[in-house]
Design a protein around this motif. Sequence first.
Motif, PDB file in Angstrom:
ATOM      1  N   CYS A   9      22.582  32.013   5.379  1.00  0.00           N
ATOM      2  CA  CYS A   9      23.628  31.015   5.596  1.00  0.00           C
ATOM      3  C   CYS A   9      23.521  30.000   4.466  1.00  0.00           C
ATOM      4  CB  CYS A   9      23.442  30.354   6.947  1.00  0.00           C
ATOM      5  SG  CYS A   9      24.636  29.047   7.306  1.00  0.00           S
ATOM      6  N   ALA A  10      24.503  30.027   3.582  1.00  0.00           N
ATOM      7  CA  ALA A  10      24.519  29.137   2.433  1.00  0.00           C
ATOM      8  C   ALA A  10      25.329  27.892   2.756  1.00  0.00           C
ATOM      9  CB  ALA A  10      25.111  29.865   1.232  1.00  0.00           C
ATOM     10  N   ALA A  11      24.788  26.741   2.386  1.00  0.00           N
ATOM     11  CA  ALA A  11      25.439  25.467   2.672  1.00  0.00           C
ATOM     12  C   ALA A  11      25.916  24.808   1.398  1.00  0.00           C
ATOM     13  CB  ALA A  11      24.475  24.552   3.401  1.00  0.00           C
ATOM     14  N   SER A  12      26.984  24.045   1.522  1.00  0.00           N
ATOM     15  CA  SER A  12      27.498  23.288   0.380  1.00  0.00           C
ATOM     16  C   SER A  12      28.169  22.022   0.887  1.00  0.00           C
ATOM     17  CB  SER A  12      28.494  24.127  -0.422  1.00  0.00           C
ATOM     18  OG  SER A  12      29.613  24.471   0.376  1.00  0.00           O
ATOM     19  N   GLY A  13      28.278  21.051   0.024  1.00  0.00           N
ATOM     20  CA  GLY A  13      29.072  19.871   0.325  1.00  0.00           C
ATOM     21  C   GLY A  13      28.290  18.631   0.673  1.00  0.00           C
ATOM     22  N   ARG A  14      27.166  18.741   1.342  1.00  0.00           N
ATOM     23  CA  ARG A  14      26.361  17.588   1.699  1.00  0.00           C
ATOM     24  C   ARG A  14      24.902  17.911   1.432  1.00  0.00           C
ATOM     25  NH1 ARG A  14      28.993  13.931   5.223  1.00  0.00           N
ATOM     26  NH2 ARG A  14      27.150  12.647   4.912  1.00  0.00           N
ATOM     27  N   THR A  15      24.034  16.979   1.637  1.00  0.00           N
ATOM     28  CA  THR A  15      22.610  17.180   1.396  1.00  0.00           C
ATOM     29  C   THR A  15      22.041  18.093   2.469  1.00  0.00           C
ATOM     30  OG1 THR A  15      22.475  14.992   0.416  1.00  0.00           O
ATOM     31  CG2 THR A  15      20.413  16.062   1.010  1.00  0.00           C
ATOM     32  N   PHE A  16      21.813  19.325   2.083  1.00  0.00           N
ATOM     33  CA  PHE A  16      21.383  20.353   3.028  1.00  0.00           C
ATOM     34  C   PHE A  16      20.089  19.977   3.721  1.00  0.00           C
ATOM     35  CE2 PHE A  16      20.962  24.435   4.869  1.00  0.00           C
ATOM     36  CZ  PHE A  16      19.685  24.927   4.618  1.00  0.00           C
ATOM     37  N   ALA A  25      17.806  30.880  17.281  1.00  0.00           N
ATOM     38  CA  ALA A  25      16.671  30.280  16.585  1.00  0.00           C
ATOM     39  C   ALA A  25      17.119  28.991  15.912  1.00  0.00           C
ATOM     40  CB  ALA A  25      16.097  31.235  15.540  1.00  0.00           C
ATOM     41  N   ALA A  26      16.133  28.127  15.643  1.00  0.00           N
ATOM     42  CA  ALA A  26      16.418  26.860  14.984  1.00  0.00           C
ATOM     43  C   ALA A  26      15.254  26.457  14.111  1.00  0.00           C
ATOM     44  CB  ALA A  26      16.695  25.777  16.021  1.00  0.00           C
ATOM     45  N   ILE A  27      15.573  25.680  13.077  1.00  0.00           N
ATOM     46  CA  ILE A  27      14.547  25.129  12.198  1.00  0.00           C
ATOM     47  C   ILE A  27      14.924  23.689  11.909  1.00  0.00           C
ATOM     48  CG2 ILE A  27      15.702  25.977  10.097  1.00  0.00           C
ATOM     49  CD1 ILE A  27      12.842  26.508   8.975  1.00  0.00           C
ATOM     50  N   SER A  28      13.944  22.815  11.952  1.00  0.00           N
ATOM     51  CA  SER A  28      14.201  21.400  11.746  1.00  0.00           C
ATOM     52  C   SER A  28      14.616  21.121  10.311  1.00  0.00           C
ATOM     53  CB  SER A  28      12.961  20.589  12.096  1.00  0.00           C
ATOM     54  OG  SER A  28      11.884  20.942  11.231  1.00  0.00           O
ATOM     55  N   TRP A  29      15.132  19.908  10.072  1.00  0.00           N
ATOM     56  CA  TRP A  29      15.577  19.555   8.724  1.00  0.00           C
ATOM     57  C   TRP A  29      14.429  19.627   7.734  1.00  0.00           C
ATOM     58  CZ3 TRP A  29      13.498  15.354   6.159  1.00  0.00           C
ATOM     59  CH2 TRP A  29      12.771  14.448   6.942  1.00  0.00           C
ATOM     60  N   SER A  30      13.202  19.335   8.191  1.00  0.00           N
ATOM     61  CA  SER A  30      12.034  19.364   7.311  1.00  0.00           C
ATOM     62  C   SER A  30      11.480  20.777   7.126  1.00  0.00           C
ATOM     63  CB  SER A  30      10.936  18.485   7.884  1.00  0.00           C
ATOM     64  OG  SER A  30      10.465  19.032   9.108  1.00  0.00           O
ATOM     65  N   THR A  57      12.538  35.751  12.585  1.00  0.00           N
ATOM     66  CA  THR A  57      11.924  34.609  11.915  1.00  0.00           C
ATOM     67  C   THR A  57      12.996  33.816  11.181  1.00  0.00           C
ATOM     68  OG1 THR A  57       9.853  35.826  11.588  1.00  0.00           O
ATOM     69  CG2 THR A  57      10.191  33.846  10.262  1.00  0.00           C
ATOM     70  N   ILE A  58      13.054  32.525  11.463  1.00  0.00           N
ATOM     71  CA  ILE A  58      13.979  31.638  10.760  1.00  0.00           C
ATOM     72  C   ILE A  58      13.215  30.900   9.673  1.00  0.00           C
ATOM     73  CG2 ILE A  58      13.665  29.720  12.394  1.00  0.00           C
ATOM     74  CD1 ILE A  58      16.656  29.067  11.984  1.00  0.00           C
ATOM     75  N   SER A  59      13.851  30.732   8.534  1.00  0.00           N
ATOM     76  CA  SER A  59      13.233  29.999   7.431  1.00  0.00           C
ATOM     77  C   SER A  59      14.339  29.341   6.618  1.00  0.00           C
ATOM     78  CB  SER A  59      12.401  30.934   6.546  1.00  0.00           C
ATOM     79  OG  SER A  59      13.228  31.932   5.957  1.00  0.00           O
ATOM     80  N   ARG A  60      13.943  28.432   5.734  1.00  0.00           N
ATOM     81  CA  ARG A  60      14.931  27.755   4.905  1.00  0.00           C
ATOM     82  C   ARG A  60      14.368  27.538   3.522  1.00  0.00           C
ATOM     83  NH1 ARG A  60      16.676  22.641   7.874  1.00  0.00           N
ATOM     84  NH2 ARG A  60      17.846  22.233   5.950  1.00  0.00           N
ATOM     85  N   ASP A  61      15.265  27.503   2.558  1.00  0.00           N
ATOM     86  CA  ASP A  61      14.936  27.188   1.175  1.00  0.00           C
ATOM     87  C   ASP A  61      15.864  26.047   0.766  1.00  0.00           C
ATOM     88  OD1 ASP A  61      14.591  27.004  -1.564  1.00  0.00           O
ATOM     89  OD2 ASP A  61      14.419  29.164  -1.852  1.00  0.00           O
ATOM     90  N   ASN A  62      15.371  24.834   0.827  1.00  0.00           N
ATOM     91  CA  ASN A  62      16.225  23.682   0.546  1.00  0.00           C
ATOM     92  C   ASN A  62      16.666  23.639  -0.916  1.00  0.00           C
ATOM     93  OD1 ASN A  62      16.167  22.868   3.200  1.00  0.00           O
ATOM     94  ND2 ASN A  62      14.601  21.309   2.895  1.00  0.00           N
ATOM     95  N   ALA A  63      15.897  24.235  -1.802  1.00  0.00           N
ATOM     96  CA  ALA A  63      16.294  24.283  -3.211  1.00  0.00           C
ATOM     97  C   ALA A  63      17.523  25.172  -3.404  1.00  0.00           C
ATOM     98  CB  ALA A  63      15.138  24.785  -4.057  1.00  0.00           C
ATOM     99  N   LYS A  64      17.696  26.144  -2.523  1.00  0.00           N
ATOM    100  CA  LYS A  64      18.835  27.057  -2.613  1.00  0.00           C
ATOM    101  C   LYS A  64      19.905  26.736  -1.576  1.00  0.00           C
ATOM    102  CE  LYS A  64      16.209  30.956  -4.499  1.00  0.00           C
ATOM    103  NZ  LYS A  64      15.820  32.380  -4.323  1.00  0.00           N
ATOM    104  N   ASN A  65      19.687  25.682  -0.795  1.00  0.00           N
ATOM    105  CA  ASN A  65      20.644  25.293   0.254  1.00  0.00           C
ATOM    106  C   ASN A  65      20.954  26.457   1.189  1.00  0.00           C
ATOM    107  OD1 ASN A  65      20.733  22.791  -0.908  1.00  0.00           O
ATOM    108  ND2 ASN A  65      22.839  22.946  -1.632  1.00  0.00           N
TER     109      ASN A  65
END
Length: 124
Positions: A21-28, A48-53, A68-76
């Motif tokens: 899930c790619a995000a755009s427009g605001r600070t992911f 599933a959910a993952i916190s902002w941090s 497994t849910i994960s996030r890469d804030n550098a890639k939004n």
Amino acid sequence: VQLQASGGGFVQAGGSLRLSCAASGRTFSRYAMHWFRQAPGKEREFVAAISWSGLSTNYADSVKGRFTISRDNAKNTVYLQMNSLKPEDSAVYYCAAKEYSDSRNLPVADFDSWGQGTLVTVSS
């Protein structure tokens, strides 16, 4: 924030898929990210959910140990790795964003943004 989900497809039971899930427009990085799914004739349900941090995650009992849910804030981008898929996992999967939240499950109406959904079909 605008969300674009992708990665769905057709897989046999026991197989794997990774949704993005790619995000755009605001600070992911300000947003907690959630995945929901909706099967035909059923209500949308939390997956599933993952916190902002990224420090906190939460899973529905039905997917614990398999997803497994994960996030890469550098890639939004937020990911949902789905292993050991079952036919009952078949659904349209949606990502959703909630600003400055943790990984607690929230009512559907509380979210700031939703992606368009990506279809996952698991054959038996």
